[in-house]
Design a protein around this motif. Structure first.
Motif, PDB file in Angstrom:
ATOM      1  N   SER B  10      -4.141  21.544 -11.731  1.00 53.96           N
ATOM      2  CA  SER B  10      -3.395  21.958 -10.526  1.00 53.96           C
ATOM      3  C   SER B  10      -2.858  23.386 -10.644  1.00 53.96           C
ATOM      4  N   LYS B  11      -2.435  23.780 -11.831  1.00 54.99           N
ATOM      5  CA  LYS B  11      -1.935  25.147 -12.016  1.00 54.99           C
ATOM      6  C   LYS B  11      -3.055  26.168 -11.755  1.00 54.99           C
ATOM      7  N   ILE B  12      -4.227  25.872 -12.285  1.00 57.49           N
ATOM      8  CA  ILE B  12      -5.376  26.773 -12.093  1.00 57.49           C
ATOM      9  C   ILE B  12      -5.751  26.867 -10.616  1.00 57.49           C
ATOM     10  N   LYS B  13      -5.744  25.712  -9.951  1.00 55.07           N
ATOM     11  CA  LYS B  13      -6.087  25.719  -8.527  1.00 55.07           C
ATOM     12  C   LYS B  13      -5.086  26.550  -7.723  1.00 55.07           C
ATOM     13  N   GLU B  14      -3.826  26.426  -8.089  1.00 56.44           N
ATOM     14  CA  GLU B  14      -2.788  27.224  -7.404  1.00 56.44           C
ATOM     15  C   GLU B  14      -3.004  28.718  -7.651  1.00 56.44           C
ATOM     16  N   LEU B  15      -3.209  29.061  -8.915  1.00 55.43           N
ATOM     17  CA  LEU B  15      -3.371  30.484  -9.252  1.00 55.43           C
ATOM     18  C   LEU B  15      -4.621  31.077  -8.612  1.00 55.43           C
ATOM     19  N   ASN B  16      -5.688  30.277  -8.550  1.00 55.66           N
ATOM     20  CA  ASN B  16      -6.935  30.783  -7.974  1.00 55.66           C
ATOM     21  C   ASN B  16      -6.765  31.159  -6.504  1.00 55.66           C
ATOM     22  N   LYS B  17      -5.807  30.508  -5.837  1.00 53.88           N
ATOM     23  CA  LYS B  17      -5.539  30.854  -4.436  1.00 53.88           C
ATOM     24  C   LYS B  17      -5.089  32.310  -4.292  1.00 53.88           C
ATOM     25  N   LEU B  18      -4.537  32.862  -5.373  1.00 55.16           N
ATOM     26  CA  LEU B  18      -4.062  34.253  -5.306  1.00 55.16           C
ATOM     27  C   LEU B  18      -5.218  35.244  -5.162  1.00 55.16           C
ATOM     28  N   ASN B  19      -6.443  34.760  -5.286  1.00 55.56           N
ATOM     29  CA  ASN B  19      -7.580  35.628  -4.985  1.00 55.56           C
ATOM     30  C   ASN B  19      -7.764  35.830  -3.483  1.00 55.56           C
ATOM     31  N   GLU B  20      -6.959  35.110  -2.683  1.00 52.62           N
ATOM     32  CA  GLU B  20      -7.009  35.305  -1.229  1.00 52.62           C
ATOM     33  C   GLU B  20      -5.713  35.945  -0.743  1.00 52.62           C
ATOM     34  N   LYS B  21      -5.863  36.911   0.163  1.00 51.69           N
ATOM     35  CA  LYS B  21      -4.718  37.661   0.669  1.00 51.69           C
ATOM     36  C   LYS B  21      -3.637  36.749   1.250  1.00 51.69           C
ATOM     37  N   LYS B  22      -4.076  35.738   1.998  1.00 54.43           N
ATOM     38  CA  LYS B  22      -3.149  34.817   2.655  1.00 54.43           C
ATOM     39  C   LYS B  22      -2.129  34.233   1.665  1.00 54.43           C
ATOM     40  N   TYR B  23      -2.627  33.799   0.505  1.00 60.04           N
ATOM     41  CA  TYR B  23      -1.730  33.183  -0.475  1.00 60.04           C
ATOM     42  C   TYR B  23      -0.908  34.214  -1.236  1.00 60.04           C
ATOM     43  N   ARG B  24      -1.486  35.411  -1.387  1.00 62.67           N
ATOM     44  CA  ARG B  24      -0.690  36.481  -2.005  1.00 62.67           C
ATOM     45  C   ARG B  24       0.494  36.819  -1.102  1.00 62.67           C
ATOM     46  N   ASP B  25       0.254  36.830   0.211  1.00 62.67           N
ATOM     47  CA  ASP B  25       1.317  37.136   1.161  1.00 62.67           C
ATOM     48  C   ASP B  25       2.406  36.056   1.128  1.00 62.67           C
ATOM     49  N   GLU B  26       1.974  34.806   1.052  1.00 63.09           N
ATOM     50  CA  GLU B  26       2.921  33.685   1.056  1.00 63.09           C
ATOM     51  C   GLU B  26       3.794  33.658  -0.195  1.00 63.09           C
ATOM     52  N   SER B  27       3.153  33.932  -1.334  1.00 63.11           N
ATOM     53  CA  SER B  27       3.847  33.728  -2.608  1.00 63.11           C
ATOM     54  C   SER B  27       4.491  34.993  -3.157  1.00 63.11           C
TER      55      SER B  27
END
Lengths: 246, 246
Positions: B10-27
């Motif tokens: 789950s940690k890896i899946k969460e971190l991998n989302k940071l490869n998308e702008k949308k999740y970088r903006d959210e987090s």
């Protein structure tokens, strides 16, 4: 009006091979895309034929093949393919001028295209491409050059032999050095000059370094190790372009 | 030594989302890759944690997770993944200095990274990113900046409002104009200066144009319409860096 619609058409399959360096090398041909580039190639007499979609308003007086949008998509390297692709013949000039920029093992296609664009802008005569550099006819190089690949001579050769030839002909050979040398704006550039730009990763190769007459230094903040290769090349050419010889 | 080997962790899946702008903006977080970048982030106190492969010799005093090479490959954007990925927090500075470069709708990540690298090299204080520019935390931007993203402040904002604020505070606002203006090397730059660089396709937006105090012209061959945006920005910053105020 005959339109090629099959992706299996033999002409299309042959032309699509030009998207690979190997086939460009074999055939001495390459593809370009878009109205602006095709016009530059046409004016420089490097255009052999064109392929257009049915809705393209053709103004070029040259062999033309009409293809479907699906076929265009196959040949294109762009997300949004344009309506025209040109087939060009390569050109490797024999002669060269007095203001030369030499590229040693440059690998990034965007950097190469950008340097060609700047060299044309700042009135350099010839871009000299070392034979280990990225392929000049890579579509990213051509796009980054903004058509200037057809407005300045680019000569590919072995740099060691070429720099020897330059020195025999009284050219002064310059290179950048992050560790020192004469400050760029104070450098008295000779009329017959060759400026060597090294590769993105490792700078100028040791074999070439022995042939350099003068090192140039672009003053910069100590926290930065270096500039982008295309930026360094462009700043030097910009400074040289200020010099007016009689 | 516990090693995460599952791509479904789950940690890896969460971190991998940071490869998308949308999740970088959210987090408000982003990823960086490689020893050099991680070290720059660590020194700037923007590093939150790291993920390393088992063979990486860790010198960073920070929360560390060990992951398999396969997991590293999933998180990485590189053809040859490195042995370390850093998780960083974003930083949007409130204040800004006297020498500013403003980017209006710049779209190419390589250009943005290159301008950040040049701005740090030529002692600019702050890079101001218009809110329609490419994402600062795109991995291509960070790589092209060569770590300088951690060595110069980059502030994101609405440019129209910001330029109004600058003018209220007696900054002089410059922009390039291919059709004329004062020649770059003759331009008397003010101590409090903001230089606007327009987008690759269409230059400075009309709304901003009305706020410009002075146009700068980089002399170039007529056959070229313009320079690459990062090259133009870098040449101007290079000229400005020659000026010494008391």
């Amino acid at each position: 009006m005959e339109i090629i619609t099959s992706l299996q058409n033999s002409k299309i399959k042959e032309l699509n091979k030009l998207n690979e360096k190997k086939y460009r090398d074999e055939s001495n041909m390459f593809l370009i895309e878009g109205d602006h580039l095709v016009e530059e190639a046409y004016n420089k007499n490097q255009l052999v034929e064109i392929l257009i979609t049915p809705d393209f308003e053709n103004k070029f007086d040259i062999t033309t093949t009409i293809i479907s949008e699906e076929v265009m998509k196959k040949l294109s390297n762009m997300k949004s393919p344009s309506k025209i692709i040109g087939v060009c013949k390569k050109f490797n000039p024999l002669s060269y001028g007095n203001r030369l920029i030499l590229l040693d093992n440059l690998q990034d296609p965007g950097n190469l295209g950008t340097i060609i664009r700047s060299a044309a802008s700042f009135n350099f005569d010839t871009v000299i491409l070392g034979d280990t550099c990225v392929d000049l006819y890579n579509d990213k190089v051509i796009r980054a050059s903004e058509g200037m690949i057809f407005n300045i001579d680019v000569k590919r050769c072995n740099l060691i032999n070429f720099v020897q030839e330059l020195k025999d002909n009284n050219y002064i050979v310059y290179a950048t050095d992050v560790n020192g040398g004469s400050t760029l704006s104070d450098t008295p550039f000779d009329k017959k000059m060759a400026i060597i730009i090294g590769s993105e990763g490792s700078g100028v190769s040791n074999e070439l370094k022995r042939l350099i007459d003068a090192n140039i230094y672009i003053p910069m903040n100590k926290k930065c190790e270096s500039l982008n290769a295309a930026v360094a090349a462009s700043i030097i050419m910009y400074e040289v372009s200020k010099i007016d010889y009689e």
